[in-house]
Design a protein around this motif. Sequence first.
Motif, PDB file in Angstrom:
ATOM      1  N   GLY A  35       0.793  -1.219   0.000  1.00  0.00           N
ATOM      2  CA  GLY A  35       0.000   0.000   0.000  1.00  0.00           C
ATOM      3  C   GLY A  35       0.825   1.268   0.000  1.00  0.00           C
ATOM      4  N   ILE A  36       2.025   1.212  -0.583  1.00  0.00           N
ATOM      5  CA  ILE A  36       2.919   2.373  -0.661  1.00  0.00           C
ATOM      6  C   ILE A  36       2.783   3.002  -2.039  1.00  0.00           C
ATOM      7  CG2 ILE A  36       5.316   3.145  -0.609  1.00  0.00           C
ATOM      8  CD1 ILE A  36       5.895   0.818   1.314  1.00  0.00           C
ATOM      9  N   ASP A  37       2.316   4.247  -2.076  1.00  0.00           N
ATOM     10  CA  ASP A  37       2.093   4.912  -3.354  1.00  0.00           C
ATOM     11  C   ASP A  37       3.380   5.388  -4.013  1.00  0.00           C
ATOM     12  OD1 ASP A  37      -0.682   4.613  -3.178  1.00  0.00           O
ATOM     13  OD2 ASP A  37      -0.915   6.480  -2.056  1.00  0.00           O
ATOM     14  N   ASP A  38       4.324   5.888  -3.193  1.00  0.00           N
ATOM     15  CA  ASP A  38       5.558   6.424  -3.752  1.00  0.00           C
ATOM     16  C   ASP A  38       6.666   6.299  -2.718  1.00  0.00           C
ATOM     17  OD1 ASP A  38       5.694   9.268  -2.272  1.00  0.00           O
ATOM     18  OD2 ASP A  38       3.639   8.912  -2.909  1.00  0.00           O
ATOM     19  N   ALA A  39       7.901   6.283  -3.182  1.00  0.00           N
ATOM     20  CA  ALA A  39       9.043   6.064  -2.291  1.00  0.00           C
ATOM     21  C   ALA A  39      10.315   6.550  -2.960  1.00  0.00           C
ATOM     22  CB  ALA A  39       9.183   4.574  -1.953  1.00  0.00           C
ATOM     23  N   TRP A  40      11.345   6.766  -2.149  1.00  0.00           N
ATOM     24  CA  TRP A  40      12.712   6.863  -2.669  1.00  0.00           C
ATOM     25  C   TRP A  40      13.148   5.431  -2.966  1.00  0.00           C
ATOM     26  CZ3 TRP A  40      16.679  10.323  -3.728  1.00  0.00           C
ATOM     27  CH2 TRP A  40      16.319  11.672  -3.655  1.00  0.00           C
ATOM     28  N   ILE A  41      13.570   5.186  -4.186  1.00  0.00           N
ATOM     29  CA  ILE A  41      13.972   3.841  -4.592  1.00  0.00           C
ATOM     30  C   ILE A  41      15.490   3.800  -4.666  1.00  0.00           C
ATOM     31  CG2 ILE A  41      13.681   1.987  -6.256  1.00  0.00           C
ATOM     32  CD1 ILE A  41      11.056   2.903  -5.052  1.00  0.00           C
ATOM     33  N   GLY A  42      16.098   2.966  -3.837  1.00  0.00           N
ATOM     34  CA  GLY A  42      17.545   2.930  -3.766  1.00  0.00           C
ATOM     35  C   GLY A  42      18.107   1.538  -3.899  1.00  0.00           C
ATOM     36  N   GLY A  43      19.386   1.490  -4.218  1.00  0.00           N
ATOM     37  CA  GLY A  43      20.032   0.194  -4.315  1.00  0.00           C
ATOM     38  C   GLY A  43      21.539   0.327  -4.350  1.00  0.00           C
ATOM     39  N   HIS A  44      22.179  -0.776  -4.018  1.00  0.00           N
ATOM     40  CA  HIS A  44      23.634  -0.871  -4.003  1.00  0.00           C
ATOM     41  C   HIS A  44      24.108  -1.477  -5.320  1.00  0.00           C
ATOM     42  CE1 HIS A  44      27.289  -3.369  -2.531  1.00  0.00           C
ATOM     43  NE2 HIS A  44      27.704  -2.194  -2.970  1.00  0.00           N
ATOM     44  N   HIS A  91       8.425   3.592 -14.102  1.00  0.00           N
ATOM     45  CA  HIS A  91       7.310   3.896 -13.196  1.00  0.00           C
ATOM     46  C   HIS A  91       7.587   5.202 -12.458  1.00  0.00           C
ATOM     47  CE1 HIS A  91       6.115  -0.337 -13.826  1.00  0.00           C
ATOM     48  NE2 HIS A  91       7.381  -0.634 -13.617  1.00  0.00           N
ATOM     49  N   ALA A  92       7.840   6.264 -13.199  1.00  0.00           N
ATOM     50  CA  ALA A  92       8.279   7.523 -12.590  1.00  0.00           C
ATOM     51  C   ALA A  92       7.280   8.082 -11.593  1.00  0.00           C
ATOM     52  CB  ALA A  92       8.551   8.559 -13.680  1.00  0.00           C
ATOM     53  N   ASP A  93       5.999   7.774 -11.767  1.00  0.00           N
ATOM     54  CA  ASP A  93       4.984   8.295 -10.858  1.00  0.00           C
ATOM     55  C   ASP A  93       5.063   7.678  -9.465  1.00  0.00           C
ATOM     56  OD1 ASP A  93       4.185   5.876 -12.174  1.00  0.00           O
ATOM     57  OD2 ASP A  93       2.162   6.155 -11.376  1.00  0.00           O
ATOM     58  N   ARG A  94       5.824   6.588  -9.322  1.00  0.00           N
ATOM     59  CA  ARG A  94       5.952   5.922  -8.023  1.00  0.00           C
ATOM     60  C   ARG A  94       7.242   6.307  -7.293  1.00  0.00           C
ATOM     61  NH1 ARG A  94       2.514   1.510  -8.044  1.00  0.00           N
ATOM     62  NH2 ARG A  94       2.704   1.662  -5.764  1.00  0.00           N
ATOM     63  N   VAL A  95       8.052   7.147  -7.942  1.00  0.00           N
ATOM     64  CA  VAL A  95       9.419   7.391  -7.460  1.00  0.00           C
ATOM     65  C   VAL A  95       9.590   8.844  -7.031  1.00  0.00           C
ATOM     66  CG1 VAL A  95      11.873   7.293  -8.078  1.00  0.00           C
ATOM     67  CG2 VAL A  95      10.285   5.566  -8.973  1.00  0.00           C
ATOM     68  N   ASP A  96       9.899   9.045  -5.744  1.00  0.00           N
ATOM     69  CA  ASP A  96      10.208  10.381  -5.239  1.00  0.00           C
ATOM     70  C   ASP A  96      11.632  10.784  -5.600  1.00  0.00           C
ATOM     71  OD1 ASP A  96       7.691  10.563  -3.998  1.00  0.00           O
ATOM     72  OD2 ASP A  96       8.438   9.535  -2.215  1.00  0.00           O
ATOM     73  N   GLY A  97      12.513   9.816  -5.692  1.00  0.00           N
ATOM     74  CA  GLY A  97      13.899  10.038  -6.037  1.00  0.00           C
ATOM     75  C   GLY A  97      14.618   8.710  -6.087  1.00  0.00           C
ATOM     76  N   VAL A  98      15.842   8.740  -6.597  1.00  0.00           N
ATOM     77  CA  VAL A  98      16.659   7.533  -6.726  1.00  0.00           C
ATOM     78  C   VAL A  98      17.888   7.672  -5.836  1.00  0.00           C
ATOM     79  CG1 VAL A  98      18.084   6.166  -8.315  1.00  0.00           C
ATOM     80  CG2 VAL A  98      15.851   7.005  -9.054  1.00  0.00           C
ATOM     81  N   LEU A  99      18.180   6.617  -5.105  1.00  0.00           N
ATOM     82  CA  LEU A  99      19.327   6.567  -4.210  1.00  0.00           C
ATOM     83  C   LEU A  99      20.282   5.495  -4.708  1.00  0.00           C
ATOM     84  CD1 LEU A  99      20.827   7.056  -1.484  1.00  0.00           C
ATOM     85  CD2 LEU A  99      19.238   5.402  -0.470  1.00  0.00           C
ATOM     86  N   LEU A 100      21.517   5.897  -5.065  1.00  0.00           N
ATOM     87  CA  LEU A 100      22.497   4.955  -5.599  1.00  0.00           C
ATOM     88  C   LEU A 100      23.668   4.817  -4.636  1.00  0.00           C
ATOM     89  CD1 LEU A 100      22.583   6.227  -9.313  1.00  0.00           C
ATOM     90  CD2 LEU A 100      21.167   4.403  -8.333  1.00  0.00           C
ATOM     91  N   LEU A 101      23.846   3.625  -4.107  1.00  0.00           N
ATOM     92  CA  LEU A 101      24.986   3.318  -3.237  1.00  0.00           C
ATOM     93  C   LEU A 101      26.087   2.731  -4.114  1.00  0.00           C
ATOM     94  CD1 LEU A 101      22.878   1.691  -0.384  1.00  0.00           C
ATOM     95  CD2 LEU A 101      23.791   4.014  -0.434  1.00  0.00           C
ATOM     96  N   GLY A 102      26.842   3.600  -4.737  1.00  0.00           N
ATOM     97  CA  GLY A 102      27.757   3.190  -5.796  1.00  0.00           C
ATOM     98  C   GLY A 102      27.001   3.117  -7.114  1.00  0.00           C
ATOM     99  N   VAL A 103      27.645   3.523  -8.200  1.00  0.00           N
ATOM    100  CA  VAL A 103      26.971   3.603  -9.503  1.00  0.00           C
ATOM    101  C   VAL A 103      27.422   2.459 -10.396  1.00  0.00           C
ATOM    102  CG1 VAL A 103      26.651   5.000 -11.573  1.00  0.00           C
ATOM    103  CG2 VAL A 103      26.691   6.095  -9.322  1.00  0.00           C
ATOM    104  N   GLN A 104      26.466   1.599 -10.743  1.00  0.00           N
ATOM    105  CA  GLN A 104      26.695   0.483 -11.663  1.00  0.00           C
ATOM    106  C   GLN A 104      26.932   1.011 -13.069  1.00  0.00           C
ATOM    107  OE1 GLN A 104      25.959  -3.112 -11.130  1.00  0.00           O
ATOM    108  NE2 GLN A 104      26.283  -3.645 -13.257  1.00  0.00           N
ATOM    109  N   THR A 105      27.844   0.376 -13.790  1.00  0.00           N
ATOM    110  CA  THR A 105      27.999   0.613 -15.219  1.00  0.00           C
ATOM    111  C   THR A 105      27.873  -0.723 -15.938  1.00  0.00           C
ATOM    112  OG1 THR A 105      30.395   0.279 -15.273  1.00  0.00           O
ATOM    113  CG2 THR A 105      29.598   2.511 -14.723  1.00  0.00           C
ATOM    114  N   ALA A 106      27.926  -0.679 -17.242  1.00  0.00           N
ATOM    115  CA  ALA A 106      27.789  -1.919 -18.015  1.00  0.00           C
ATOM    116  C   ALA A 106      28.902  -2.902 -17.715  1.00  0.00           C
ATOM    117  CB  ALA A 106      27.765  -1.592 -19.509  1.00  0.00           C
ATOM    118  N   THR A 107      30.058  -2.410 -17.271  1.00  0.00           N
ATOM    119  CA  THR A 107      31.215  -3.277 -17.045  1.00  0.00           C
ATOM    120  C   THR A 107      31.458  -3.592 -15.565  1.00  0.00           C
ATOM    121  OG1 THR A 107      32.675  -1.335 -16.985  1.00  0.00           O
ATOM    122  CG2 THR A 107      32.354  -2.426 -19.118  1.00  0.00           C
TER     123      THR A 107
END
Length: 223
Positions: A83-92, A106-122
Amino acid sequence: MAQTQVLDPGGRAIPYVDEGRGPAVVLIPGRGLNSAYLATLAEMLTEADHRVVRIGSRRPAPDAPLTMHDLARDVVDVLDHLGIDDAWIGGHAFGGAVARTVALDHADRVDGVLLLGVQTATTGVAELPASLEGARDAQADALQDAALAATVLQEWAGLAPHVPVLVIQSSDDAVTPPANGEALRDSAPDRVSVVAVDGGGHFFAGTHPGAAAWAIEDYLDWD
């Protein structure tokens, strides 16, 4: 301590831990890991009056190739279930790649993005320190690697318009190095902020949770 629960629509068996009250923050673990190593970080955020939902990887299913969009859908389905309409979505690391996909799909569900280190393709997979050995999830690793391979890079590595991004990164992370976060900030300085954690390596979210929690709390309080 909150217990792991499982949401099982269509046999997906998505593990999650829901704790605390207040504005919601989602934490998604790195590739091939369960969310146990993020427990202390989650606890610190709940003490700062946030509701924290740690969402792990679904179980592999035979003959069911996945994309990053499927993993993003899993996150949204857990939010719907709770029942959570929106959140900060984060990940490591890899979890941050899932978080970025959620924001794009799903931008309407996201208040912001939290990145614990930034993944790249490599980005590779780092060896776990002894203190976090219990976090390895062998079943998740191959599934997540295949999801990355099956998804066009810009379908997860792009930035959703108007969605703020907070990058927290360790000064000595050799797997998702500080240059990754700095490059992301340079690509969108109007909405990407970077905070450095001194030391801790790739797994700073588990080994230095206080520094990570402080950076998140400070940013969200200001924001």
